[in-house]
Motif scaffolding. Structure first.
Motif, PDB file in Angstrom:
ATOM      1  N   LEU A 106       0.792  -1.223   0.000  1.00  0.00           N
ATOM      2  CA  LEU A 106       0.000   0.000   0.000  1.00  0.00           C
ATOM      3  C   LEU A 106       0.828   1.279   0.000  1.00  0.00           C
ATOM      4  CD1 LEU A 106      -2.738  -1.131   2.551  1.00  0.00           C
ATOM      5  CD2 LEU A 106      -3.080  -0.709   0.108  1.00  0.00           C
ATOM      6  N   SER A 107       2.119   1.178   0.195  1.00  0.00           N
ATOM      7  CA  SER A 107       2.957   2.373   0.265  1.00  0.00           C
ATOM      8  C   SER A 107       3.965   2.429  -0.883  1.00  0.00           C
ATOM      9  CB  SER A 107       3.717   2.410   1.597  1.00  0.00           C
ATOM     10  OG  SER A 107       4.631   3.491   1.613  1.00  0.00           O
ATOM     11  N   PRO A 108       4.284   3.631  -1.352  1.00  0.00           N
ATOM     12  CA  PRO A 108       5.348   3.758  -2.353  1.00  0.00           C
ATOM     13  C   PRO A 108       6.739   3.741  -1.714  1.00  0.00           C
ATOM     14  CG  PRO A 108       4.418   5.910  -1.908  1.00  0.00           C
ATOM     15  CD  PRO A 108       3.604   4.923  -1.107  1.00  0.00           C
ATOM     16  N   TYR A 109       6.803   3.721  -0.378  1.00  0.00           N
ATOM     17  CA  TYR A 109       8.074   3.778   0.344  1.00  0.00           C
ATOM     18  C   TYR A 109       8.166   2.665   1.375  1.00  0.00           C
ATOM     19  CZ  TYR A 109       7.338   8.604  -1.181  1.00  0.00           C
ATOM     20  OH  TYR A 109       7.041   9.729  -1.910  1.00  0.00           O
ATOM     21  N   HIS A 110       9.392   2.189   1.579  1.00  0.00           N
ATOM     22  CA  HIS A 110       9.652   1.389   2.762  1.00  0.00           C
ATOM     23  C   HIS A 110       9.536   2.303   3.981  1.00  0.00           C
ATOM     24  CE1 HIS A 110      11.103  -2.128   0.540  1.00  0.00           C
ATOM     25  NE2 HIS A 110      11.768  -1.303  -0.257  1.00  0.00           N
ATOM     26  N   GLN A 111       9.399   1.710   5.161  1.00  0.00           N
ATOM     27  CA  GLN A 111       9.224   2.516   6.362  1.00  0.00           C
ATOM     28  C   GLN A 111      10.407   3.439   6.607  1.00  0.00           C
ATOM     29  OE1 GLN A 111       8.000   0.224   9.716  1.00  0.00           O
ATOM     30  NE2 GLN A 111       7.364   1.996  10.917  1.00  0.00           N
ATOM     31  N   GLY A 113      11.883   5.088   4.393  1.00  0.00           N
ATOM     32  CA  GLY A 113      11.865   6.183   3.427  1.00  0.00           C
ATOM     33  C   GLY A 113      12.451   5.852   2.083  1.00  0.00           C
ATOM     34  N   THR A 114      13.064   4.689   1.930  1.00  0.00           N
ATOM     35  CA  THR A 114      13.576   4.307   0.620  1.00  0.00           C
ATOM     36  C   THR A 114      12.396   3.977  -0.300  1.00  0.00           C
ATOM     37  OG1 THR A 114      13.841   2.019   1.365  1.00  0.00           O
ATOM     38  CG2 THR A 114      15.771   3.469   1.513  1.00  0.00           C
ATOM     39  N   VAL A 115      12.587   4.230  -1.593  1.00  0.00           N
ATOM     40  CA  VAL A 115      11.479   4.139  -2.542  1.00  0.00           C
ATOM     41  C   VAL A 115      11.387   2.744  -3.147  1.00  0.00           C
ATOM     42  CG1 VAL A 115      10.491   5.139  -4.639  1.00  0.00           C
ATOM     43  CG2 VAL A 115      11.806   6.579  -3.077  1.00  0.00           C
ATOM     44  N   PHE A 116      10.146   2.226  -3.210  1.00  0.00           N
ATOM     45  CA  PHE A 116       9.909   1.004  -3.955  1.00  0.00           C
ATOM     46  C   PHE A 116      10.096   1.284  -5.439  1.00  0.00           C
ATOM     47  CE2 PHE A 116       7.196  -0.395  -0.294  1.00  0.00           C
ATOM     48  CZ  PHE A 116       7.805  -1.614  -0.068  1.00  0.00           C
ATOM     49  N   SER A 117      10.510   0.279  -6.187  1.00  0.00           N
ATOM     50  CA  SER A 117      10.591   0.430  -7.633  1.00  0.00           C
ATOM     51  C   SER A 117       9.191   0.437  -8.230  1.00  0.00           C
ATOM     52  CB  SER A 117      11.403  -0.720  -8.246  1.00  0.00           C
ATOM     53  OG  SER A 117      10.652  -1.927  -8.212  1.00  0.00           O
ATOM     54  N   LYS A 118       9.072   0.692  -9.521  1.00  0.00           N
ATOM     55  CA  LYS A 118       7.766   0.754 -10.175  1.00  0.00           C
ATOM     56  C   LYS A 118       7.092  -0.602 -10.290  1.00  0.00           C
ATOM     57  CE  LYS A 118       8.348   5.023 -12.782  1.00  0.00           C
ATOM     58  NZ  LYS A 118       8.261   5.668 -14.117  1.00  0.00           N
ATOM     59  N   THR A 119       7.836  -1.669 -10.006  1.00  0.00           N
ATOM     60  CA  THR A 119       7.234  -3.008 -10.043  1.00  0.00           C
ATOM     61  C   THR A 119       7.036  -3.563  -8.639  1.00  0.00           C
ATOM     62  OG1 THR A 119       9.437  -4.020 -10.262  1.00  0.00           O
ATOM     63  CG2 THR A 119       8.226  -3.520 -12.299  1.00  0.00           C
ATOM     64  N   GLU A 120       7.064  -2.667  -7.633  1.00  0.00           N
ATOM     65  CA  GLU A 120       6.878  -3.086  -6.248  1.00  0.00           C
ATOM     66  C   GLU A 120       5.893  -2.141  -5.571  1.00  0.00           C
ATOM     67  OE1 GLU A 120      11.136  -4.725  -4.760  1.00  0.00           O
ATOM     68  OE2 GLU A 120      11.102  -2.577  -5.197  1.00  0.00           O
ATOM     69  N   GLY A 121       5.547  -2.482  -4.345  1.00  0.00           N
ATOM     70  CA  GLY A 121       4.789  -1.579  -3.500  1.00  0.00           C
ATOM     71  C   GLY A 121       3.512  -1.050  -4.116  1.00  0.00           C
ATOM     72  N   THR A 179      -2.228   7.406   6.718  1.00  0.00           N
ATOM     73  CA  THR A 179      -0.999   7.429   7.510  1.00  0.00           C
ATOM     74  C   THR A 179       0.059   8.254   6.787  1.00  0.00           C
ATOM     75  OG1 THR A 179      -0.382   5.317   6.506  1.00  0.00           O
ATOM     76  CG2 THR A 179      -1.412   5.240   8.678  1.00  0.00           C
ATOM     77  N   LEU A 180      -0.185   9.558   6.727  1.00  0.00           N
ATOM     78  CA  LEU A 180       0.714  10.455   5.998  1.00  0.00           C
ATOM     79  C   LEU A 180       2.061  10.631   6.693  1.00  0.00           C
ATOM     80  CD1 LEU A 180      -1.884  13.161   4.907  1.00  0.00           C
ATOM     81  CD2 LEU A 180      -0.811  11.428   3.467  1.00  0.00           C
ATOM     82  N   ALA A 181       2.155  10.209   7.959  1.00  0.00           N
ATOM     83  CA  ALA A 181       3.435  10.293   8.664  1.00  0.00           C
ATOM     84  C   ALA A 181       4.371   9.135   8.300  1.00  0.00           C
ATOM     85  CB  ALA A 181       3.198  10.298  10.173  1.00  0.00           C
ATOM     86  N   TRP A 182       3.858   8.181   7.537  1.00  0.00           N
ATOM     87  CA  TRP A 182       4.672   7.022   7.134  1.00  0.00           C
ATOM     88  C   TRP A 182       5.923   7.487   6.401  1.00  0.00           C
ATOM     89  CZ3 TRP A 182       4.410   1.868   8.079  1.00  0.00           C
ATOM     90  CH2 TRP A 182       5.133   1.006   7.242  1.00  0.00           C
ATOM     91  N   ALA A 183       7.035   6.841   6.701  1.00  0.00           N
ATOM     92  CA  ALA A 183       8.324   7.180   6.074  1.00  0.00           C
ATOM     93  C   ALA A 183       8.644   8.659   6.259  1.00  0.00           C
ATOM     94  CB  ALA A 183       8.323   6.801   4.596  1.00  0.00           C
ATOM     95  N   ASP A 184       8.440   9.144   7.499  1.00  0.00           N
ATOM     96  CA  ASP A 184       8.730  10.539   7.854  1.00  0.00           C
ATOM     97  C   ASP A 184       7.961  11.542   6.991  1.00  0.00           C
ATOM     98  OD1 ASP A 184      10.491   9.876   9.946  1.00  0.00           O
ATOM     99  OD2 ASP A 184      12.147   9.609   8.528  1.00  0.00           O
ATOM    100  N   GLY A 185       6.760  11.165   6.593  1.00  0.00           N
ATOM    101  CA  GLY A 185       5.915  12.101   5.850  1.00  0.00           C
ATOM    102  C   GLY A 185       6.399  12.396   4.448  1.00  0.00           C
ATOM    103  N   PHE A 214      -1.663   9.423  18.206  1.00  0.00           N
ATOM    104  CA  PHE A 214      -0.491   9.348  17.334  1.00  0.00           C
ATOM    105  C   PHE A 214      -0.052  10.766  16.963  1.00  0.00           C
ATOM    106  CE2 PHE A 214      -3.246   5.613  16.332  1.00  0.00           C
ATOM    107  CZ  PHE A 214      -2.475   4.665  16.990  1.00  0.00           C
ATOM    108  N   VAL A 215       0.930  11.252  17.669  1.00  0.00           N
ATOM    109  CA  VAL A 215       1.347  12.646  17.507  1.00  0.00           C
ATOM    110  C   VAL A 215       1.801  12.931  16.076  1.00  0.00           C
ATOM    111  CG1 VAL A 215       2.968  14.420  18.269  1.00  0.00           C
ATOM    112  CG2 VAL A 215       2.005  12.812  19.935  1.00  0.00           C
ATOM    113  N   ASN A 216       2.576  12.050  15.518  1.00  0.00           N
ATOM    114  CA  ASN A 216       3.067  12.261  14.154  1.00  0.00           C
ATOM    115  C   ASN A 216       1.929  12.242  13.133  1.00  0.00           C
ATOM    116  OD1 ASN A 216       5.671  12.446  15.101  1.00  0.00           O
ATOM    117  ND2 ASN A 216       6.169  10.305  14.700  1.00  0.00           N
ATOM    118  N   GLN A 217       0.946  11.389  13.383  1.00  0.00           N
ATOM    119  CA  GLN A 217      -0.215  11.326  12.495  1.00  0.00           C
ATOM    120  C   GLN A 217      -0.950  12.663  12.484  1.00  0.00           C
ATOM    121  OE1 GLN A 217      -1.576   9.320  10.382  1.00  0.00           O
ATOM    122  NE2 GLN A 217      -3.796   9.631  10.371  1.00  0.00           N
ATOM    123  N   TYR A 218      -1.152  13.235  13.659  1.00  0.00           N
ATOM    124  CA  TYR A 218      -1.858  14.521  13.751  1.00  0.00           C
ATOM    125  C   TYR A 218      -1.077  15.605  13.022  1.00  0.00           C
ATOM    126  CZ  TYR A 218      -4.278  18.563  15.662  1.00  0.00           C
ATOM    127  OH  TYR A 218      -4.995  19.726  15.783  1.00  0.00           O
TER     128      TYR A 218
END
Length: 385
Positions: A106-111, A113-121, A179-185, A214-218
């Motif tokens: 569901l995310s374009p990033y690993h937790q 912050g590294t980016v999934f390739s276009k054939t992942e995530g 969860t916009l705070a995922w991977a440091d936002g 969830f402080v970061n979520q807010y």
């Protein structure tokens, strides 16, 4: 522009209830499981499909489609609510997309912050929806050219990822406690860039719980609201806010309700709108069709309820105008002729009423409630001849 939801018009709800009372509708089906031999994933994947109650009754009708992430969690509560709201909103085909490893799908990033390739995530999941799920749904069912993507939590992050990178893929986006705070936002930067260059008209609805632990979520959602306020173009139809008194999980249900009510706002034509100006009926649906981007046909029960109201209030010119429209939208149905007979009877025109009730009886299903009601009215009409 951030706007707020309208409340139900009590008068409209009253005759909506009347319409459903006199025309019982079979409950929507239990979602069926459809298996897809996915080339994208290299394995068999499943989707859940739930059809509106009227799908088998009205063979000419087309339906917008809402695609939900996390099918096993979301479809059981979302589909019944969506179908229950029919009339207050458009009827919808509900499609649930199963996800298994939510962090990696569901995310374009690993937790970190590294980016999934276009054939992942998230890119891989979107490719599955676009190239395999949507074509199957459009080929199998009668779909209208209006598609909604809805997701909750990480599913909401997926919704916002799709909106930011591929806004043309859907007509409306529902991000429920994303969860916009995922991977440091990190996605917030992409959202900001996409807002600055976005030209296409889209609907974006996003809600999050206000009293979150969830402080970061807010903080991330607050930043998102600021971006919308300062960067969103006027062509973007936005409804985004915190909701008090709810938690991260209840937003999945309550937020979806509000998102649907916002997207399909003004679905009903208010009872008195046509009085003295029947052409406002056409104007209402022209505006609604223009805003949503496809031709919208008035709901059968809305036409019934509004017609009955106009006859009861002795707005006979408007009632006759509406019945003609009703007959055009739904030819060979009994109810419009039944109401036309009621109209002529109210105008003390029993001969014309008798012609209409004969047509109503002919079009009604044998031994149906509608046939019996029509025969009862026929007896009253004959007493006037």
């Amino acid at each position: 522009m951030v706007t707020f939801l309208n409340k139900f018009d009590c008068a409209r709800v009253g005759w909506l209830f009347l319409a459903f009372f006199i025309t019982p509708i079979t409950a929507a089906q239990t979602p069926n499981i459809t298996k897809i031999k996915s080339k994208v994933y290299g394995e068999t994947r499943e989707i859940l499909v739930s059809l509106p109650a009227s799908y088998e009754q009205d063979k000419d009708k087309i339906y917008p489609v809402i695609y939900l992430t996390d099918a096993n969690m979301q479809v059981p509560h979302a589909a019944p609510m969506i179908h229950y709201l029919a009339g207050g909103i458009s009827e919808l085909i509900v499609v649930g997309i199963q996800t298994f490893d939510r962090h990696d799908e569901l995310s374009p990033y690993h937790q970190d912050g590294t980016v999934f390739s276009k054939t992942e995530g998230a890119e891989k999941l979107l490719a599955f929806i676009e190239t395999e799920v949507k074509p199957l749904i459009n080929q199998t069912y009668r779909t209208a050219p209006f598609e909604i993507l809805s997701g909750h939590s990480l599913g909401g992050l997926f919704t916002m990822f799709t909106f930011a990178r591929h806004p043309e893929k859907f007509d409306a986006y529902f991000a429920l406690s994303p969860t916009l705070a995922w991977a440091d936002g990190k996605l917030l930067d992409e959202i900001e860039q996409s807002l600055e260059g976005m030209a296409n008209n889209r609907i974006l609805v996003a809600y999050s719980e206000k009293e979150t632990p969830f402080v970061n979520q807010y903080a991330a959602f607050q930043k998102f609201l600021t971006l919308l306020k300062t960067k969103a173009p006027s062509s973007l139809d936005v409804n985004a806010r915190f909701i008090s008194g709810e938690d991260h999980m209840t937003i999945a249900h309550l937020g979806l309700y509000h998102a649907l009510r916002y997207t399909f706002r003004d679905w009903w034509l208010s009872s008195n709108t046509m009085v003295g100006a029947p052409e406002k009926f056409d104007a209402h649906y022209a505006r609604l069709s223009k805003r949503l981007g496809y031709s919208i046909r008035p709901e059968f029960n809305e036409l019934w309820g509004l017609t009955a109201y106009l006859i009861r209030e002795q707005h006979y010119v408007e009632a006759h105008y509406l019945i003609k429209k009703w007959q055009g939208y739904y030819p060979n149905r009994s109810a419009p002729f039944y109401e036309l007979a009621q109209l002529y009877l109210a105008q003390d025109k029993p001969i014309a009423a008798n012609r209409s009730i004969l047509q109503a009886i002919e079009n009604a299903k044998p031994n149906s409630r509608q046939q019996r009601r029509s025969q009862d009215l026929q007896a009253k009409i004959r007493a006037k001849l």
